[in-house]
Design a protein around this motif. Structure first.
Motif, PDB file in Angstrom:
ATOM      1  N   GLU A  17     -39.883  31.273   3.246  1.00 22.63           N
ATOM      2  CA  GLU A  17     -40.302  30.999   1.868  1.00 22.63           C
ATOM      3  C   GLU A  17     -41.794  30.688   1.802  1.00 22.63           C
ATOM      4  OE1 GLU A  17     -40.361  30.319  -2.223  1.00 22.63           O
ATOM      5  OE2 GLU A  17     -38.935  31.392  -0.939  1.00 22.63           O
ATOM      6  N   LEU A  18     -42.299  29.961   2.794  1.00 22.20           N
ATOM      7  CA  LEU A  18     -43.734  29.672   2.839  1.00 22.20           C
ATOM      8  C   LEU A  18     -44.545  30.961   2.924  1.00 22.20           C
ATOM      9  CD1 LEU A  18     -45.789  27.319   2.953  1.00 22.20           C
ATOM     10  CD2 LEU A  18     -45.658  27.472   5.451  1.00 22.20           C
ATOM     11  N   GLY A  19     -44.024  31.960   3.637  1.00 19.17           N
ATOM     12  CA  GLY A  19     -44.703  33.257   3.702  1.00 19.17           C
ATOM     13  C   GLY A  19     -44.824  33.910   2.344  1.00 19.17           C
ATOM     14  N   ARG A  20     -43.744  33.876   1.566  1.00 17.08           N
ATOM     15  CA  ARG A  20     -43.805  34.465   0.224  1.00 17.08           C
ATOM     16  C   ARG A  20     -44.764  33.698  -0.675  1.00 17.08           C
ATOM     17  NH1 ARG A  20     -40.680  34.889  -3.372  1.00 17.08           N
ATOM     18  NH2 ARG A  20     -39.351  33.110  -2.960  1.00 17.08           N
ATOM     19  N   GLU A  21     -44.753  32.366  -0.568  1.00 14.37           N
ATOM     20  CA  GLU A  21     -45.671  31.556  -1.356  1.00 14.37           C
ATOM     21  C   GLU A  21     -47.124  31.883  -0.994  1.00 14.37           C
ATOM     22  OE1 GLU A  21     -44.626  27.531  -0.629  1.00 14.37           O
ATOM     23  OE2 GLU A  21     -42.637  27.708  -1.538  1.00 14.37           O
ATOM     24  N   ILE A  57     -50.075  30.363  13.069  1.00 14.94           N
ATOM     25  CA  ILE A  57     -48.727  30.828  12.739  1.00 14.94           C
ATOM     26  C   ILE A  57     -48.874  32.129  11.958  1.00 14.94           C
ATOM     27  CG2 ILE A  57     -46.560  30.302  11.575  1.00 14.94           C
ATOM     28  CD1 ILE A  57     -47.257  27.336  11.836  1.00 14.94           C
ATOM     29  N   THR A  58     -48.381  33.216  12.517  1.00 19.07           N
ATOM     30  CA  THR A  58     -48.441  34.523  11.871  1.00 19.07           C
ATOM     31  C   THR A  58     -47.038  34.914  11.420  1.00 19.07           C
ATOM     32  OG1 THR A  58     -50.289  35.216  13.264  1.00 19.07           O
ATOM     33  CG2 THR A  58     -49.053  36.937  12.164  1.00 19.07           C
ATOM     34  N   LEU A  59     -46.879  35.178  10.131  1.00 16.15           N
ATOM     35  CA  LEU A  59     -45.590  35.547   9.555  1.00 16.15           C
ATOM     36  C   LEU A  59     -45.595  37.025   9.189  1.00 16.15           C
ATOM     37  CD1 LEU A  59     -45.147  32.486   7.164  1.00 16.15           C
ATOM     38  CD2 LEU A  59     -44.483  32.704   9.569  1.00 16.15           C
ATOM     39  N   ARG A  60     -44.493  37.718   9.524  1.00 16.64           N
ATOM     40  CA  ARG A  60     -44.394  39.153   9.297  1.00 16.64           C
ATOM     41  C   ARG A  60     -42.999  39.531   8.806  1.00 16.64           C
ATOM     42  NH1 ARG A  60     -47.045  41.347  15.015  1.00 16.64           N
ATOM     43  NH2 ARG A  60     -48.717  39.808  15.133  1.00 16.64           N
ATOM     44  N   ARG A 102     -42.136  48.004  10.898  1.00 15.36           N
ATOM     45  CA  ARG A 102     -41.972  49.174  10.040  1.00 15.36           C
ATOM     46  C   ARG A 102     -42.249  48.850   8.578  1.00 15.36           C
ATOM     47  NH1 ARG A 102     -36.208  51.186  12.535  1.00 15.36           N
ATOM     48  NH2 ARG A 102     -36.912  51.512  14.685  1.00 15.36           N
ATOM     49  N   SER A 103     -42.180  47.592   8.225  1.00 16.18           N
ATOM     50  CA  SER A 103     -42.447  47.184   6.853  1.00 16.18           C
ATOM     51  C   SER A 103     -43.949  47.186   6.576  1.00 16.18           C
ATOM     52  CB  SER A 103     -41.900  45.775   6.607  1.00 16.18           C
ATOM     53  OG  SER A 103     -42.332  45.277   5.366  1.00 16.18           O
ATOM     54  N   GLY A 104     -44.299  47.506   5.334  1.00 13.10           N
ATOM     55  CA  GLY A 104     -45.689  47.423   4.912  1.00 13.10           C
ATOM     56  C   GLY A 104     -46.040  46.089   4.301  1.00 13.10           C
ATOM     57  N   ALA A 105     -45.155  45.094   4.405  1.00 15.42           N
ATOM     58  CA  ALA A 105     -45.421  43.784   3.819  1.00 15.42           C
ATOM     59  C   ALA A 105     -46.656  43.148   4.446  1.00 15.42           C
ATOM     60  CB  ALA A 105     -44.211  42.875   4.005  1.00 15.42           C
ATOM     61  N   PRO A 106     -47.395  42.376   3.662  1.00  9.56           N
ATOM     62  CA  PRO A 106     -48.608  41.742   4.193  1.00  9.56           C
ATOM     63  C   PRO A 106     -48.319  40.799   5.352  1.00  9.56           C
ATOM     64  CG  PRO A 106     -48.520  41.581   1.795  1.00  9.56           C
ATOM     65  CD  PRO A 106     -47.179  42.074   2.235  1.00  9.56           C
ATOM     66  N   VAL A 107     -49.295  40.664   6.225  1.00 10.16           N
ATOM     67  CA  VAL A 107     -49.258  39.677   7.301  1.00 10.16           C
ATOM     68  C   VAL A 107     -49.848  38.377   6.760  1.00 10.16           C
ATOM     69  CG1 VAL A 107     -50.156  39.067   9.577  1.00 10.16           C
ATOM     70  CG2 VAL A 107     -49.438  41.417   9.109  1.00 10.16           C
ATOM     71  N   VAL A 108     -49.174  37.269   7.046  1.00  7.03           N
ATOM     72  CA  VAL A 108     -49.613  35.941   6.615  1.00  7.03           C
ATOM     73  C   VAL A 108     -50.050  35.157   7.843  1.00  7.03           C
ATOM     74  CG1 VAL A 108     -48.850  33.739   5.643  1.00  7.03           C
ATOM     75  CG2 VAL A 108     -48.136  35.900   4.585  1.00  7.03           C
ATOM     76  N   SER A 109     -51.256  34.585   7.794  1.00  7.25           N
ATOM     77  CA  SER A 109     -51.794  33.824   8.916  1.00  7.25           C
ATOM     78  C   SER A 109     -52.164  32.422   8.462  1.00  7.25           C
ATOM     79  CB  SER A 109     -53.037  34.532   9.478  1.00  7.25           C
ATOM     80  OG  SER A 109     -53.670  33.733  10.460  1.00  7.25           O
ATOM     81  N   LEU A 110     -51.613  31.415   9.149  1.00  5.81           N
ATOM     82  CA  LEU A 110     -51.882  30.010   8.849  1.00  5.81           C
ATOM     83  C   LEU A 110     -52.584  29.377  10.048  1.00  5.81           C
ATOM     84  CD1 LEU A 110     -48.338  29.144   7.460  1.00  5.81           C
ATOM     85  CD2 LEU A 110     -50.371  29.667   6.099  1.00  5.81           C
TER      86      LEU A 110
END
Length: 258
Positions: free
Chosen positions: A94-98, A236-239, A164-172
Protein backbone atom coordinates in the motif's frame (compact mmCIF):
# COMPACT_ATOMS: atom_id res chain seq x y z
CA UNK A 1 15.95 20.28 6.78
CA UNK A 2 14.90 23.27 8.91
CA UNK A 3 18.28 25.05 8.71
CA UNK A 4 18.14 25.34 4.94
CA UNK A 5 17.36 28.71 3.41
CA UNK A 6 15.04 27.21 0.80
CA UNK A 7 13.05 24.00 1.27
CA UNK A 8 13.69 21.19 -1.16
CA UNK A 9 10.84 20.78 -3.61
CA UNK A 10 9.34 17.98 -5.67
CA UNK A 11 11.32 17.75 -8.93
CA UNK A 12 10.78 15.90 -12.20
CA UNK A 13 14.30 14.78 -13.08
CA UNK A 14 13.27 13.57 -16.55
CA UNK A 15 9.77 12.71 -17.82
CA UNK A 16 8.51 9.87 -15.62
CA UNK A 17 11.21 10.20 -12.92
CA UNK A 18 10.22 12.24 -9.86
CA UNK A 19 12.08 13.12 -6.66
CA UNK A 20 9.90 13.94 -3.62
CA UNK A 21 12.09 15.15 -0.72
CA UNK A 22 11.20 14.40 2.90
CA UNK A 23 8.21 12.24 1.98
CA UNK A 24 8.64 9.98 4.99
CA UNK A 25 8.39 11.66 8.38
CA UNK A 26 10.76 10.79 11.26
CA UNK A 27 8.35 8.35 12.94
CA UNK A 28 7.67 6.43 9.70
CA UNK A 29 11.39 6.29 8.98
CA UNK A 30 12.05 4.71 12.38
CA UNK A 31 9.26 2.19 11.81
CA UNK A 32 10.76 1.18 8.46
CA UNK A 33 14.27 0.84 9.91
CA UNK A 34 12.94 -1.52 12.60
CA UNK A 35 11.04 -3.52 9.98
CA UNK A 36 14.21 -3.80 7.87
CA UNK A 37 16.10 -5.16 10.89
CA UNK A 38 13.51 -7.91 11.26
CA UNK A 39 13.53 -8.74 7.54
CA UNK A 40 17.33 -8.91 7.57
CA UNK A 41 17.36 -11.76 10.09
CA UNK A 42 17.68 -15.34 8.78
CA UNK A 43 16.21 -17.38 7.28
CA UNK A 44 16.33 -15.73 3.83
CA UNK A 45 17.98 -12.75 5.49
CA UNK A 46 20.55 -10.15 4.50
CA UNK A 47 23.12 -11.56 2.10
CA UNK A 48 26.03 -10.61 -0.13
CA UNK A 49 25.03 -10.81 -3.79
CA UNK A 50 27.49 -12.51 -6.13
CA UNK A 51 27.38 -11.89 -9.87
CA UNK A 52 27.82 -14.61 -12.53
CA UNK A 53 31.25 -13.20 -13.38
CA UNK A 54 32.53 -13.88 -9.87
CA UNK A 55 32.21 -10.36 -8.48
CA UNK A 56 30.26 -9.25 -5.44
CA UNK A 57 27.95 -6.31 -4.84
CA UNK A 58 29.19 -4.03 -2.07
CA UNK A 59 25.61 -3.27 -0.97
CA UNK A 60 24.06 -6.23 0.87
CA UNK A 61 20.47 -7.21 0.15
CA UNK A 62 17.33 -8.92 1.46
CA UNK A 63 14.15 -9.50 -0.58
CA UNK A 64 10.43 -9.75 0.15
CA UNK A 65 7.71 -11.31 -2.00
CA UNK A 66 10.12 -12.74 -4.55
CA UNK A 67 13.88 -13.21 -4.30
CA UNK A 68 15.99 -11.28 -6.81
CA UNK A 69 19.27 -12.84 -7.94
CA UNK A 70 21.47 -12.05 -10.97
CA UNK A 71 19.42 -12.02 -13.16
CA UNK A 72 15.93 -13.22 -12.34
CA UNK A 73 13.45 -13.96 -9.56
CA UNK A 74 12.81 -17.04 -7.44
CA UNK A 75 10.54 -18.01 -4.56
CA UNK A 76 13.49 -19.09 -2.41
CA UNK A 77 16.84 -17.51 -1.58
CA UNK A 78 18.57 -19.48 -4.31
CA UNK A 79 21.89 -17.68 -3.89
CA UNK A 80 21.65 -17.57 -0.09
CA UNK A 81 20.46 -20.13 2.43
CA UNK A 82 17.77 -21.55 0.12
CA UNK A 83 14.93 -20.67 2.50
CA UNK A 84 11.54 -19.44 1.22
CA UNK A 85 11.51 -15.70 0.68
CA UNK A 86 9.69 -13.63 3.30
CA UNK A 87 6.20 -12.43 2.39
CA UNK A 88 5.53 -8.94 1.05
CA UNK A 89 3.49 -7.16 3.76
CA UNK A 90 0.23 -5.62 2.62
CA UNK A 91 1.03 -2.32 4.34
CA UNK A 92 4.28 -2.05 2.39
CA UNK A 93 2.48 -2.75 -0.90
CA UNK A 94 0.00 0.00 0.00
CA UNK A 95 2.88 2.37 0.74
CA UNK A 96 4.11 1.75 -2.81
CA UNK A 97 0.79 2.84 -4.27
CA UNK A 98 0.72 5.91 -2.03
CA UNK A 99 4.23 6.78 -3.22
CA UNK A 100 3.22 6.63 -6.89
CA UNK A 101 0.28 8.94 -6.20
CA UNK A 102 2.57 11.34 -4.31
CA UNK A 103 4.98 11.44 -7.24
CA UNK A 104 2.53 11.66 -10.15
CA UNK A 105 -0.57 13.22 -8.59
CA UNK A 106 -4.22 12.26 -9.20
CA UNK A 107 -3.42 10.73 -12.61
CA UNK A 108 -0.97 8.33 -10.98
CA UNK A 109 -2.00 5.33 -13.07
CA UNK A 110 -2.10 7.01 -16.47
CA UNK A 111 0.51 7.70 -19.19
CA UNK A 112 2.90 9.47 -16.81
CA UNK A 113 3.44 6.22 -14.97
CA UNK A 114 3.22 3.69 -17.79
CA UNK A 115 3.79 5.57 -21.02
CA UNK A 116 1.25 6.50 -23.74
CA UNK A 117 -0.88 3.57 -24.88
CA UNK A 118 0.67 1.11 -22.47
CA UNK A 119 -1.31 -1.46 -20.50
CA UNK A 120 -1.26 -0.35 -16.85
CA UNK A 121 -0.65 -3.76 -15.37
CA UNK A 122 1.58 -5.43 -17.94
CA UNK A 123 1.49 -9.09 -19.05
CA UNK A 124 0.40 -11.45 -16.32
CA UNK A 125 -0.56 -8.78 -13.81
CA UNK A 126 -4.12 -9.11 -12.64
CA UNK A 127 -3.81 -12.85 -12.08
CA UNK A 128 -5.12 -13.75 -8.61
CA UNK A 129 -2.49 -13.11 -5.97
CA UNK A 130 0.17 -11.95 -8.44
CA UNK A 131 0.40 -8.20 -8.61
CA UNK A 132 -3.29 -7.71 -9.35
CA UNK A 133 -5.25 -4.49 -8.98
CA UNK A 134 -6.00 -3.27 -5.47
CA UNK A 135 -8.99 -1.41 -4.12
CA UNK A 136 -8.01 2.14 -5.03
CA UNK A 137 -6.75 1.26 -8.52
CA UNK A 138 -3.31 0.58 -9.86
CA UNK A 139 -1.10 -2.46 -9.45
CA UNK A 140 -0.28 -4.21 -6.20
CA UNK A 141 3.39 -3.95 -5.35
CA UNK A 142 4.49 -7.54 -4.72
CA UNK A 143 8.31 -7.34 -4.56
CA UNK A 144 10.65 -5.40 -2.27
CA UNK A 145 14.43 -5.28 -2.57
CA UNK A 146 16.15 -3.81 0.48
CA UNK A 147 19.78 -2.80 0.04
CA UNK A 148 22.09 -1.87 2.91
CA UNK A 149 25.06 0.41 2.16
CA UNK A 150 27.92 1.06 4.53
CA UNK A 151 30.19 4.03 3.86
CA UNK A 152 32.20 2.23 1.19
CA UNK A 153 29.34 0.60 -0.69
CA UNK A 154 28.38 1.58 -4.23
CA UNK A 155 25.95 0.46 -6.94
CA UNK A 156 26.98 0.43 -10.59
CA UNK A 157 24.76 1.69 -13.38
CA UNK A 158 22.07 -0.87 -14.19
CA UNK A 159 18.46 -1.23 -15.28
CA UNK A 160 15.59 -2.89 -13.41
CA UNK A 161 14.64 -5.21 -16.23
CA UNK A 162 13.50 -8.54 -14.80
CA UNK A 163 9.89 -7.47 -14.20
CA UNK A 164 7.22 -7.91 -16.89
CA UNK A 165 5.02 -5.17 -15.48
CA UNK A 166 5.46 -1.58 -16.60
CA UNK A 167 4.49 -0.27 -13.16
CA UNK A 168 6.76 2.43 -11.76
CA UNK A 169 9.65 1.57 -9.46
CA UNK A 170 9.38 3.14 -5.99
CA UNK A 171 12.56 3.94 -4.06
CA UNK A 172 12.62 4.95 -0.38
CA UNK A 173 15.82 6.20 1.27
CA UNK A 174 16.69 5.81 4.97
CA UNK A 175 19.84 6.80 6.85
CA UNK A 176 22.92 8.27 5.21
CA UNK A 177 22.59 10.59 2.23
CA UNK A 178 23.70 9.21 -1.13
CA UNK A 179 24.47 10.54 -4.57
CA UNK A 180 21.97 8.86 -6.90
CA UNK A 181 22.81 8.91 -10.61
CA UNK A 182 19.83 8.70 -12.95
CA UNK A 183 20.67 8.17 -16.60
CA UNK A 184 19.05 7.31 -19.91
CA UNK A 185 17.48 4.20 -21.42
CA UNK A 186 20.12 3.65 -24.12
CA UNK A 187 23.42 3.25 -22.25
CA UNK A 188 25.19 3.49 -18.91
CA UNK A 189 26.90 6.69 -19.99
CA UNK A 190 25.77 10.27 -20.38
CA UNK A 191 23.40 11.97 -20.29
CA UNK A 192 22.66 11.43 -16.63
CA UNK A 193 21.76 13.56 -13.66
CA UNK A 194 23.02 13.29 -10.11
CA UNK A 195 20.45 13.68 -7.33
CA UNK A 196 21.10 13.89 -3.59
CA UNK A 197 18.82 11.45 -1.78
CA UNK A 198 18.47 11.99 1.96
CA UNK A 199 16.72 10.00 4.65
CA UNK A 200 12.97 10.11 4.06
CA UNK A 201 13.23 10.95 0.36
CA UNK A 202 11.08 9.27 -2.27
CA UNK A 203 12.15 8.64 -5.87
CA UNK A 204 9.74 7.13 -8.41
CA UNK A 205 10.49 6.27 -12.02
CA UNK A 206 8.05 4.91 -14.58
CA UNK A 207 6.66 5.62 -18.03
CA UNK A 208 9.46 6.61 -20.45
CA UNK A 209 11.99 6.43 -17.59
CA UNK A 210 11.07 2.94 -16.36
CA UNK A 211 14.05 1.21 -18.01
CA UNK A 212 16.58 4.00 -17.45
CA UNK A 213 20.06 3.13 -16.16
CA UNK A 214 20.75 4.30 -12.62
CA UNK A 215 23.23 3.75 -9.80
CA UNK A 216 24.74 5.00 -6.54
CA UNK A 217 28.32 6.25 -7.00
CA UNK A 218 28.71 7.60 -3.46
CA UNK A 219 27.33 7.37 0.08
CA UNK A 220 28.05 10.18 2.54
CA UNK A 221 28.84 8.53 5.92
CA UNK A 222 27.61 10.18 9.09
CA UNK A 223 24.75 12.08 7.45
CA UNK A 224 21.84 10.01 8.81
CA UNK A 225 19.42 11.76 11.20
CA UNK A 226 20.87 11.30 14.71
CA UNK A 227 17.60 9.99 16.17
CA UNK A 228 17.10 7.34 13.46
CA UNK A 229 19.47 4.88 15.11
CA UNK A 230 21.02 3.80 11.82
CA UNK A 231 24.65 3.83 10.71
CA UNK A 232 24.75 3.51 6.91
CA UNK A 233 22.03 3.73 4.28
CA UNK A 234 18.98 1.57 3.67
CA UNK A 235 17.14 1.68 0.37
CA UNK A 236 13.75 0.02 -0.03
CA UNK A 237 12.84 -0.56 -3.68
CA UNK A 238 9.25 -1.61 -4.43
CA UNK A 239 8.26 -3.23 -7.73
CA UNK A 240 5.40 -4.99 -9.47
CA UNK A 241 6.63 -8.26 -10.95
CA UNK A 242 3.79 -8.98 -13.37
CA UNK A 243 5.15 -12.50 -13.68
CA UNK A 244 1.79 -14.23 -14.04
CA UNK A 245 0.76 -17.75 -13.02
CA UNK A 246 3.90 -19.28 -14.50
CA UNK A 247 5.85 -17.62 -11.73
CA UNK A 248 9.33 -16.16 -11.70
CA UNK A 249 12.05 -17.13 -14.09
CA UNK A 250 15.31 -15.81 -15.52
CA UNK A 251 15.20 -12.21 -16.72
CA UNK A 252 17.41 -9.97 -18.82
CA UNK A 253 19.60 -7.16 -17.63
CA UNK A 254 20.61 -6.26 -14.10
CA UNK A 255 18.22 -4.93 -11.50
CA UNK A 256 19.64 -4.88 -7.95
CA UNK A 257 17.89 -1.69 -6.89
CA UNK A 258 19.62 1.54 -5.93
Amino acid sequence: MSEELFPRERTEIVPGAVHVPDWLGPARQRELVEACREWARPPAGLRTVRTPGGGTMTARQVCLGLHWYPYGYARTAVDGDGAPVKAMPGWLAELGREAVTAAYGPAAYGPAAYGPGSAPYGPGVGDPGVGGPVAAGGPAYDIALINFYDGDARMGMHRDAEERSGAPVVSLSLGDTCLFRFGNTASRGRPYRDVELRSGDLFVFGGPARRAYHGVPKVLPGTAPPDLGLVGRLNITLRVGGLGPSGPGPGAGAGPGR
